[in-house]
Write an enzyme that holds these catalytic residues in place. Sequence first.
Site, short mmCIF file in Angstrom:
data_model
loop_
_atom_site.label_atom_id
_atom_site.label_comp_id
_atom_site.label_asym_id
_atom_site.label_seq_id
_atom_site.Cartn_x
_atom_site.Cartn_y
_atom_site.Cartn_z
N LYS A 71 -94.95 -35.79 95.88
CA LYS A 71 -94.55 -35.29 97.20
C LYS A 71 -93.80 -36.33 98.05
O LYS A 71 -92.91 -35.98 98.80
CB LYS A 71 -95.79 -34.81 97.97
CG LYS A 71 -96.32 -33.48 97.48
CD LYS A 71 -97.49 -33.02 98.35
CE LYS A 71 -98.05 -31.71 97.84
NZ LYS A 71 -99.17 -31.23 98.65
N ASP A 107 -97.26 -27.38 103.85
CA ASP A 107 -98.71 -27.57 103.89
C ASP A 107 -99.26 -27.46 105.32
O ASP A 107 -100.39 -27.03 105.52
CB ASP A 107 -99.10 -28.94 103.31
CG ASP A 107 -99.03 -28.96 101.78
OD1 ASP A 107 -99.11 -27.87 101.17
OD2 ASP A 107 -98.88 -30.05 101.20
N GLY A 251 -109.98 -24.14 100.13
CA GLY A 251 -108.56 -24.31 100.48
C GLY A 251 -107.64 -23.20 99.97
O GLY A 251 -106.42 -23.35 100.03
P1 NDP Z 1 -103.92 -38.10 97.70
O1 NDP Z 1 -103.98 -38.67 96.34
O2 NDP Z 1 -102.75 -38.36 98.58
O3 NDP Z 1 -105.26 -38.55 98.50
C1 NDP Z 1 -106.51 -38.53 97.86
C2 NDP Z 1 -107.63 -38.87 98.85
O4 NDP Z 1 -108.87 -38.79 98.13
C3 NDP Z 1 -107.54 -40.26 99.43
O5 NDP Z 1 -108.06 -40.27 100.72
C4 NDP Z 1 -108.43 -41.08 98.45
O6 NDP Z 1 -108.99 -42.23 99.03
C5 NDP Z 1 -109.55 -40.08 98.22
N1 NDP Z 1 -110.29 -40.32 96.98
C6 NDP Z 1 -109.87 -40.08 95.71
N2 NDP Z 1 -110.84 -40.42 94.82
C7 NDP Z 1 -111.90 -40.88 95.56
C8 NDP Z 1 -113.19 -41.39 95.22
N3 NDP Z 1 -113.61 -41.46 93.95
N4 NDP Z 1 -114.00 -41.78 96.22
C9 NDP Z 1 -113.60 -41.68 97.52
N5 NDP Z 1 -112.38 -41.21 97.90
C10 NDP Z 1 -111.55 -40.81 96.93
O7 NDP Z 1 -104.13 -36.52 97.49
P2 NDP Z 1 -103.68 -35.32 98.48
O8 NDP Z 1 -103.88 -35.75 99.87
O9 NDP Z 1 -102.36 -34.81 98.07
O10 NDP Z 1 -104.74 -34.17 98.07
C11 NDP Z 1 -106.09 -34.28 98.43
C12 NDP Z 1 -106.82 -32.98 98.05
O11 NDP Z 1 -106.31 -31.88 98.81
C13 NDP Z 1 -106.65 -32.61 96.57
O12 NDP Z 1 -107.89 -32.15 96.08
C14 NDP Z 1 -105.63 -31.47 96.59
O13 NDP Z 1 -105.82 -30.56 95.54
C15 NDP Z 1 -105.98 -30.80 97.94
N6 NDP Z 1 -104.83 -30.09 98.50
C16 NDP Z 1 -104.98 -28.75 98.73
C17 NDP Z 1 -103.92 -28.04 99.24
C18 NDP Z 1 -104.09 -26.57 99.46
O14 NDP Z 1 -103.08 -25.88 99.61
N7 NDP Z 1 -105.31 -26.06 99.54
C19 NDP Z 1 -102.63 -28.66 99.58
C20 NDP Z 1 -102.58 -30.09 99.31
C21 NDP Z 1 -103.66 -30.76 98.77
P3 NDP Z 1 -108.24 -43.66 98.91
O15 NDP Z 1 -107.18 -43.67 99.97
O16 NDP Z 1 -109.33 -44.63 99.12
O17 NDP Z 1 -107.67 -43.72 97.51
#
Ligand code: NDP
Length: 285
Positions: A71, A107, A251
């Site tokens: 993205k 989004d 979601g």
């Molecule tokens: P990103 O990869 O940009 O962000 C991921 C987030 O999850 C970060 O804050 C990361 O923390 C955290 N994270 C990942 N693994 C862990 C862990 N083991 N422990 C703690 N924190 C963790 O992803 P997106 O923002 O693009 O997407 C996030 C979620 O939203 C996904 O599940 C996606 O499917 C969902 N989504 C749903 C949409 C919908 O239309 N319903 C649209 C877009 C997304 P850190 O910064 O520390 O790595």
Amino acid sequence: MIINGETIVVGLFGDPVSHSLSPAMHNAAFQERDLNFCYLPFHVCKEDLPGAVKAICSLGLRGVNVTAPHKEAIVPYLNDLSAEAGFLNAVNTIVNRGGKLSGHNTDVYGFLFLLQNNLGKTFSAEKACLLGAGGAARAVALALNRVGVKSLVIANRTTARAEHMASFLMENRILKDSAVSIIKLDKKNLQENAANATLMINALSEDPFELGFLPQAGLQGCRVAIDLRYHSLETPFMKWAAGNGVLAFNGLDMLLGQGIKAFEIFTGVQAPVGIMREALVKGLK
Ligand code: NDP
């Protein structure tokens, strides 16, 4: 659906894409509106992204949706960006108009659609707690500003990323300096700093309940909990919320909302919302 020489192709770029419900949702909508369009998933690895973007023009695709992890990485390859995509520096929909690629971010609309569809047009929350600081969290923060949220707690594993997001929100006057606070994502911090948030949103890519971050007794003031993840009708986070007397949503409606907007950008035709929802729900079973 009959594919012929005039079929207009759109699709999805991501890695992975095999889990995606978007092809089912969009193809059902094309059929309902009798449009000679076809939506295909394209598994695009990081190193193939430049070539894949070029192929949008060389193969004459009308456009693509973009999902993780592309993205943000796709932004430099586009000719122009909508205000929201520019603001968030993240694109989930590209439309090709005669070789000119325009990036959009639907989004934000998707999250607003989820709120309006489940909580009504007049919904507002004074204080929200957002778990996560990735791309989806930034889109949610922009949407929260539009529904009048006055203060926001951002809880993230990597606090530097949350700080970066908070600076972005404050510099762009999405929220006032005094209205944003950052905490490291853990049980004690959530209990102490997010106790009176009325709205809690999970924008982590994992389940915060399964990760052990959620306080046993819930949060006193919380009325609504939203999990942006949508691959199960009730996630462990939602079960935790419901068990604490909180109204919980997944979601799916955000996915539907972003899809409605993308469909209209690709086709210029009003989206058949009911059919698109049906296709998503069927895909989950
Ligand atoms: P990103 O990869 O940009 O962000 C991921 C987030 O999850 C970060 O804050 C990361 O923390 C955290 N994270 C990942 N693994 C862990 C862990 N083991 N422990 C703690 N924190 C963790 O992803 P997106 O923002 O693009 O997407 C996030 C979620 O939203 C996904 O599940 C996606 O499917 C969902 N989504 C749903 C949409 C919908 O239309 N319903 C649209 C877009 C997304 P850190 O910064 O520390 O790595």
